[in-house]
Design a protein around this motif. Structure first.
Motif, PDB file in Angstrom:
ATOM      1  N   SER B 185      13.878  11.481  12.900  1.00 54.67           N
ATOM      2  CA  SER B 185      14.440  12.834  12.931  1.00 54.67           C
ATOM      3  C   SER B 185      15.860  12.776  13.498  1.00 54.67           C
ATOM      4  O   SER B 185      16.412  11.695  13.708  1.00 54.67           O
ATOM      5  CB  SER B 185      13.564  13.715  13.826  1.00 54.67           C
ATOM      6  OG  SER B 185      13.728  13.306  15.166  1.00 54.67           O
ATOM      7  N   SER B 186      16.379  13.939  13.806  1.00 53.98           N
ATOM      8  CA  SER B 186      17.740  13.988  14.367  1.00 53.98           C
ATOM      9  C   SER B 186      17.703  13.894  15.891  1.00 53.98           C
ATOM     10  O   SER B 186      18.534  14.479  16.572  1.00 53.98           O
ATOM     11  CB  SER B 186      18.414  15.290  13.929  1.00 53.98           C
ATOM     12  OG  SER B 186      17.582  16.395  14.264  1.00 53.98           O
ATOM     13  N   ARG B 191      22.343  15.498  12.495  1.00 51.01           N
ATOM     14  CA  ARG B 191      22.120  15.001  11.130  1.00 51.01           C
ATOM     15  C   ARG B 191      23.427  14.705  10.408  1.00 51.01           C
ATOM     16  O   ARG B 191      23.549  13.709   9.692  1.00 51.01           O
ATOM     17  CB  ARG B 191      21.308  16.014  10.331  1.00 51.01           C
ATOM     18  CG  ARG B 191      19.810  15.811  10.490  1.00 51.01           C
ATOM     19  CD  ARG B 191      19.025  16.805   9.674  1.00 51.01           C
ATOM     20  NE  ARG B 191      19.190  18.156  10.212  1.00 51.01           N
ATOM     21  CZ  ARG B 191      19.412  19.231   9.476  1.00 51.01           C
ATOM     22  NH1 ARG B 191      19.512  19.118   8.162  1.00 51.01           N
ATOM     23  NH2 ARG B 191      19.550  20.421  10.021  1.00 51.01           N
ATOM     24  N   ARG B 200      19.557   9.931   6.820  1.00 58.28           N
ATOM     25  CA  ARG B 200      19.978  11.322   6.910  1.00 58.28           C
ATOM     26  C   ARG B 200      19.079  12.205   6.017  1.00 58.28           C
ATOM     27  O   ARG B 200      18.681  13.300   6.401  1.00 58.28           O
ATOM     28  CB  ARG B 200      21.446  11.455   6.488  1.00 58.28           C
ATOM     29  CG  ARG B 200      22.025  12.848   6.801  1.00 58.28           C
ATOM     30  CD  ARG B 200      23.519  12.944   6.570  1.00 58.28           C
ATOM     31  NE  ARG B 200      23.911  12.568   5.219  1.00 58.28           N
ATOM     32  CZ  ARG B 200      24.543  11.447   4.884  1.00 58.28           C
ATOM     33  NH1 ARG B 200      24.907  10.568   5.814  1.00 58.28           N
ATOM     34  NH2 ARG B 200      24.856  11.174   3.631  1.00 58.28           N
ATOM     35  N   ALA B 203      15.687  12.501   7.691  1.00 61.58           N
ATOM     36  CA  ALA B 203      15.805  13.396   8.851  1.00 61.58           C
ATOM     37  C   ALA B 203      15.933  14.851   8.402  1.00 61.58           C
ATOM     38  O   ALA B 203      15.432  15.762   9.068  1.00 61.58           O
ATOM     39  CB  ALA B 203      17.007  12.995   9.700  1.00 61.58           C
ATOM     40  N   THR B 204      16.594  15.063   7.248  1.00 60.32           N
ATOM     41  CA  THR B 204      16.758  16.428   6.742  1.00 60.32           C
ATOM     42  C   THR B 204      15.433  16.996   6.221  1.00 60.32           C
ATOM     43  O   THR B 204      15.149  18.183   6.361  1.00 60.32           O
ATOM     44  CB  THR B 204      17.824  16.441   5.618  1.00 60.32           C
ATOM     45  OG1 THR B 204      19.035  15.913   6.158  1.00 60.32           O
ATOM     46  CG2 THR B 204      18.087  17.847   5.098  1.00 60.32           C
ATOM     47  N   SER B 209      12.888  17.429  12.846  1.00 64.40           N
ATOM     48  CA  SER B 209      14.334  17.583  13.124  1.00 64.40           C
ATOM     49  C   SER B 209      14.661  19.027  13.503  1.00 64.40           C
ATOM     50  O   SER B 209      15.428  19.292  14.425  1.00 64.40           O
ATOM     51  CB  SER B 209      15.155  17.216  11.886  1.00 64.40           C
ATOM     52  OG  SER B 209      15.026  15.854  11.601  1.00 64.40           O
TER      53      SER B 209
END
Lengths: 325, 257
Positions: B185-186, B191, B200, B203-204, B209
């Motif tokens: 995750s972030s 991010r 990325r 994580a998005t 996140s």
């Protein structure tokens, strides 16, 4: 506390995946205030029957009424009338005995002001007053069983289900539990449905016994009636070295027909019952025949099980374990 | 007995059980704090990256313990419930007039309380080490609410797995999976500053996140309505779905008539 209704089941069936018929058409009636022993080996269908009668498992077919309520249509009413201690003592090791009773009485809706006194009363009744505030993790097997019984009684049920309550207990704990169960039926009028695989337990405790095998009741009645149905007692003699076994057999056969015995023994089924034992001893003595061992063997519930199923209860238990393994 | 009273009794038991298992109280406190200390010291240089939203990595990373604590809550709740299935305690409860909803709500009530206590602890540690809460006192209240919601959401997930599998080992097996979600995750970087494309993207797509970013926004940004809406929305969605799944699993497990 005595209820007008006990337990009535008709054609109770429960099947599981793979078309396994764990309970295969059980009919039974337990009168109010009676102790009914449900005797059978592991895997015979005892616990499945208890789960159905306590509403924890819907039957595949058949009907049953517990305390006058239908187990399928009136589950909540059945549960309010019964208490149950199932096969494993279902306890939370991190709670104390008192906390268990507090939770149980609360969930059963006992008024808050009555709960502490009820907890004290139950803990005292099952001999756990000293251990009441200890976590259950530290209890012995017998203490856990006793607490389990106390929890089943928390809301003063009219009918009590005990699923193998003494399995794994030492003789002292077992006797204490028997006494408490007998007292509940005698003094409080509680109807008790007790499953067991111990012959002695059924014999000592139950007013009536139902013997279950492969999901079916194969015999039912009072322990005395069931044993009487099987017949007369046997007497077995093991001749002392030097005594002629054929002569011992000839003497014994004057008192009844030969029957199965241990490898060195000779046994007959007594024609007129146990009162003939003295005559047997006198006859052997008159003939100058010495015996190493002489035993009167009264019919047991195991004999009943053997007669009805073709195998002993112990053998059936081993068979069931092999089947599971 | 009312449903609320039943929930209260089950919640009380859940809290008592948790407090009596030191591993269930110490690890959710110590482990996230240890990771916070190590990571914020080791990655403090990340604040030099152009576009990094704050000059305090401790403040940036403080959101992490809230999520990790919730994951621990998932495991604890799930393991406890699975043990109830295994020991037959669930059958004992089923023989009382307790409603199924009370079991789930009570269990989650206990988790929510423990989650709240943990969150207060994390926040206090952050403030003690100089983190300034940009959203102020009202933000602290919102942050604690969000942390509680996240604990309930993950707790319900744990309850679902417990009731479905009936095995505490299976519930514990879920932990690494959720931990991977946390690390993908972030949590370490915003991010938009993650340079590796696949990371990325993951994580998005990763709902964790947004939970982290919601908590973080209250600490380092102030009032970021979008981040908060996403965090509360996703947290609520997970909670609702997981509670529905847990109720369904309870129905299968507790087949009383």
């Amino acid at each position: 506390m005595r209820e007008e209704h006990g337990i009535e089941a008709e054609g109770l069936v429960r099947t599981f995946k793979g078309d396994i018929r764990a309970v295969d058409g059980i009919d039974l009636t337990v009168a109010p205030g009676e102790i009914y022993g449900f005797l059978g080996p592991n895997g015979a269908g005892k616990s499945t029957t208890v789960h159905m009668l306590t509403t924890l498992l819907p039957p595949t077919s058949g009907t049953a009424r517990v305390a006058g309520y239908d187990i399928v249509k009136e589950g909540p009413k059945v549960r309010s009338a019964i208490g149950a201690a199932l096969q494993e003592a279902a306890l939370d090791g991190l709670l104390t005995g008192r906390e268990h009773i507090r939770l149980q009485t609360a969930l059963h809706g006992l008024p808050r002001r009555e709960r502490p006194a009820r907890a004290d009363e139950l803990l005292s009744r099952v001999g756990l007053t000293q251990a009441a505030d200890r976590k259950v993790n530290g209890y012995s097997g017998g203490m856990k069983r006793r607490l389990d019984l106390a929890l089943a009684l928390a809301h003063r049920p009219a009918i009590l289900f005990l699923d193998e309550p003494t399995t794994g207990l030492d003789p002292q704990s077992r006797t204490a539990l028997w006494q408490e169960v007998a007292r509940l039926a005698k003094d409080d009028g509680v109807t008790v449905f007790l499953t067991t695989q111990y012959l002695e337990e059924a014999d000592v405790l139950a007013d009536r016994v139902g013997i279950i095998d492969h999901g079916r009741i194969v015999a039912e009645g009072t322990p005395a009636a069931l044993k009487a149905e099987i017949g007369r007692p046997t007497v077995e003699a093991i001749p002392r070295d030097g005594a002629d076994p054929a002569e011992v057999a000839r003497i014994l056969e004057r008192f009844g027909e030969p029957t199965g015995a241990s490898p060195k023994g000779i046994a007959v089924r007594l024609e007129r019952g146990a009162q003939q034992l003295a005559e047997v001893v006198r006859a052997l003595d008159s003939a100058g025949l010495e015996v190493e061992h002489l035993q009167l063997h009264a019919p047991s519930l195991d004999d009943v099980f053997l007669a009805k199923t073709g195998r002993s209860l112990e053998g059936a238990a081993e068979e069931a374990e092999e089947g599971q393994g | 007995m009312s449903l609320a009273a039943q929930i209260g009794h089950i919640a009380q038991r859940s809290v008592v059980r948790t407090l009596r298992q030191p591993a269930n109280t110490v690890f959710p406190i110590v482990f996230p704090m240890a990771l916070l200390a190590v990571t914020s010291a080791g990655l403090s240089a990340a604040t030099e990256i152009p576009g990094f939203p704050t000059d305090s990595f401790l403040a940036f990373f403080l959101a992490f313990p809230f999520i990790q604590g919730a994951l621990f809550a998932t495991m604890n709740a799930g393991t406890d419930l699975a043990r109830d299935v295994q020991t037959g305690f669930l059958n004992r409860l089923a023989l009382t007039p307790m409603r199924g909803a009370a079991l789930i709500a009570g269990q989650l009530g206990g988790i929510a309380l423990m989650g709240l206590v943990q969150a207060i602890f994390y926040l206090s540690i952050g403030l003690a080490f100089g983190v300034r809460l940009e959203s102020g006192v009202p933000g602290a209240v919102v942050l604690l609410s969000l942390a509680t919601l996240i604990a309930i959401a993950f707790g319900a997930l744990g309850a679902f797995f417990a009731l479905r599998t009936g095995s505490s080992e299976s519930v514990q097996g879920l932990f690494p999976l959720l931990f991977v979600l946390l690390f993908l995750s972030s949590m370490n970087l915003p991010r938009e500053l993650i340079e590796t494309d696949w990371f990325r993207t993951v994580a998005t797509l990763n709902p964790v996140s947004y939970l982290i970013e919601g908590v973080r926004s209250l600490i380092i940004t102030g009032w970021d309505v979008q981040a908060l809406a996403l965090a509360f929305g996703i947290g609520s969605a997970i909670a609702v779905l997981a509670i529905a799944a847990a109720a369904w699993a309870l129905g299968l497990r507790m087949t009383r008539t």
